[in-house]
Enzyme design. Structure first.
Site, short mmCIF file in Angstrom:
data_model
loop_
_atom_site.label_atom_id
_atom_site.label_comp_id
_atom_site.label_asym_id
_atom_site.label_seq_id
_atom_site.Cartn_x
_atom_site.Cartn_y
_atom_site.Cartn_z
N ARG B 53 28.60 129.61 35.13
CA ARG B 53 28.72 130.79 34.28
C ARG B 53 30.10 130.79 33.63
NH1 ARG B 53 32.56 132.54 36.80
NH2 ARG B 53 33.01 134.12 35.26
N GLY B 54 30.29 131.71 32.69
CA GLY B 54 31.52 131.72 31.92
C GLY B 54 31.27 130.91 30.66
N ARG B 96 20.27 130.60 28.07
CA ARG B 96 20.88 131.93 28.05
C ARG B 96 21.08 132.36 26.62
NH1 ARG B 96 25.69 133.32 31.97
NH2 ARG B 96 25.17 135.43 31.33
N ASP B 245 35.94 138.53 26.19
CA ASP B 245 34.68 137.93 25.75
C ASP B 245 34.60 137.78 24.24
OD1 ASP B 245 33.39 139.61 28.45
OD2 ASP B 245 32.98 137.49 28.14
N ASN B 255 35.79 142.99 26.95
CA ASN B 255 35.87 142.23 28.20
C ASN B 255 35.07 143.00 29.26
OD1 ASN B 255 36.85 139.96 29.71
ND2 ASN B 255 38.28 141.31 30.75
N LYS B 256 34.96 142.42 30.43
CA LYS B 256 34.21 143.02 31.55
C LYS B 256 34.51 144.51 31.71
CE LYS B 256 32.16 141.06 33.98
NZ LYS B 256 30.96 140.74 33.21
#
Lengths: 356, 356
Positions: B53-54, B96, B245, B255-256
């Site tokens: 992921r990432g 994805r 992101d 971002n998160k």
């Protein structure tokens, strides 16, 4: 679990020979189950294991626990009865070390019995003690309703409010402190929408507050603690109300970890931040929050919080159980004796000074 | 799990007929296990199931996945080989839907092969494609190191820093973006102490970041997201660094979820807030963060985090996956092309303008 339950955190069933029944909070929100305590050992265990929690609720449970503990001594003589009373009080006081209301309630029960020692029979004293426990219970109920009535005046129909942790009925006799404000607003016909911080690490927000709000039919939305800022930024929050564990003479307020964070975020978004707490939460012997020690709790609450390991073996953890919100971030404190606003040494002394 | 592992998020083993090996991130931090992908279906599954992921790491894995997918066509003629290439690229692109680097890497692989079509054998093209995947991998590695070098200049020995989510090696080839700054500072002999937000709901902070820091021997302390304000207030944080992101032309950074909260808290405590991100994270077609949609994710991430129900049945949940930190809260953006400070439309255009 979709049934609606009357929230009676603790209640006594029967006469002087009756039993204490309490909601087992360790099973919420997955199961609603009442737990009957027939002996003083049962009451001790329920407090110790957090089946009943929240300082006011613990005090009430302990008061009833004294009545339970005296039942086997119904036929004893005065001396044996009072020896047993001492024993029961000492025993219950050891169930949890930090809840101030526990000691306060036990002391009140003991003084009440002592005052009657020479003028009443054991049975009369037992009946008086049950009445005293019920008085403690009733006073708490009235205090919560009064906080609700005073706090609800701050809210208007259609507002969004945010709360953190559980300052609800489950922490008190019935209505809670912060949540009492929302319940009362609803009773007055005001629709409020409550955003509930889940409140890591022990999730009292998602486990208890979300459950209580749902039980009472209040519009509620659960969020992670890290989402409060975003919800504020979206304009969905018009007020923040939380409870408190201890309030210093200058208004600095200790409460569940994360409360200070919410207060800073509220200030940054020009949202008023309120604390709802009874006068008994004030500790005027303490000048400011700097004198309140920050208790650290077990790292497993964070690393193994969901019944599963979610952090690497051996990682260092900092887990302060509460933080202190400085008085300057608090717009007002809602107490059963009225609103304290602005929050200052003087305004607090005026309302609460009579405590000592 | 106390062994020290070299963090190679993904790596290729062998020659053109080799295999892709990746760290299975779904098992961290409880187990460190490498996962071998011998077929393109294995690579697709690893991306889909978040074993890797990432955004940068997904792009690298997909590039190698193209090589894997072409292995059964080693003896094919040109036409069949290129049909298969189209098929493999299309297939991997569906693993994805949102990771921009995935499409970018697949497109780059395809263009590289097409440019050689008339002048090289299938074997030569396969070898060139493996080299291209390794180039994407190497560029990411260099980018991370460059971000680390530039960011580490902002830190001094003995400082405390806070990070949120995982902008580490596990999201990239090796060193990460925000975490690369800490790793590089350590390589330079500066001791930094990193506070790690656990990052609810999916706990990338406690599961991945804490694990990476521990693996590299960096002093790290795990906290709940709600504790960041308290740690700042205690004077233990001198800088906050997170990843991003997507960054708009004016510097507003998605971002998160929880990053905006941390940025507001940092400002309130006079602590500089930095973003570390490669130039590929900028989206200059977007004027400001207002144009970035906020994706909402499943409520179960909050109500049933980590295999246990912790909220009442049927409670409403708000679960935004990210938030946008406005440029005015960001002291500087650390990119591989240099530091962008102050953050403005002009300074961003100067550094990143060549992207389009």
């Amino acid at each position: 679990m979709n049934a609606v339950h009357k929230i009676e955190t603790v209640h006594w069933v029967g006469d002087v020979d009756g039993q204490l029944v309490l909601i087992d909070q360790t099973l919420l929100p997955v199961a609603f189950q009442e737990h009957t305590c027939g002996t003083v050992e049962d009451v001790w265990e329920a407090i110790k294991m957090l089946r009943v929690r929240g300082a006011p609720a613990i005090g009430i449970a302990a008061a009833y626990g004294v009545c339970t503990g005296l039942q086997p001594f119904a036929a004893a003589d005065h001396d044996s009865f009072f020896d047993r009373l001492d024993e029961v009080v000492k025993y219950l006081a050891e169930s949890r070390p930090t809840a101030v209301n526990l000691f306060w309630a036990l002391d009140r029960m003991k003084r009440h019995a002592s005052a009657m020692r020479d003028a009443a029979s054991v049975r009369e004293i037992r009946i008086a003690l049950l009445k005293e426990a019920q008085a403690i219970h009733d006073e708490d109920r009235r205090m919560c309703h009064e906080i609700g009535r005073i706090g609800a005046e701050l809210l208007t129909d259609g507002q969004g409010v945010l709360t953190h942790c559980n300052a609800g009925g489950l922490a008190t006799a019935e209505y809670g402190t912060a949540l009492s404000v929302f319940f009362t607003a609803q009773d007055q016909g005001k629709q409020v929408h409550v955003f509930v911080d889940e409140t890591r690490p022990l999730l009292q927000g998602s486990r208890l507050t979300a459950w209580e709000l749902k039980q009472r039919g209040i519009d509620a939305t659960l969020i992670c603690d890290s989402m409060a800022a975003q919800v504020m930024r979206e304009g969905r929050i018009q007020a923040v109300i939380t409870g408190a564990d201890r309030i210093a003479a200058n208004g600095d307020s200790a409460n569940k970890i994360g409360t200070y964070s919410v207060a800073v975020l509220a200030r940054a978004h020009d949202i008023p931040f309120y604390i709802a707490a009874p006068s008994s939460t004030f500790d005027l012997s303490i000048a400011s929050g700097a004198e309140i020690p920050i208790e650290e709790r077990a790292s497993e609450e964070i690393t193994h919080g969901f019944g599963r390991q979610t952090a690497p073996e051996g990682i260092a953890v900092y887990n302060p159980a509460f933080d202190v919100t400085p008085a300057e971030l608090i717009k007002a404190i809602i107490t059963e004796r009225g609103l304290i606003e602005p929050v200052s040494v003087q305004t607090i002394a005026e309302r609460i000074g009579g405590n000592a």
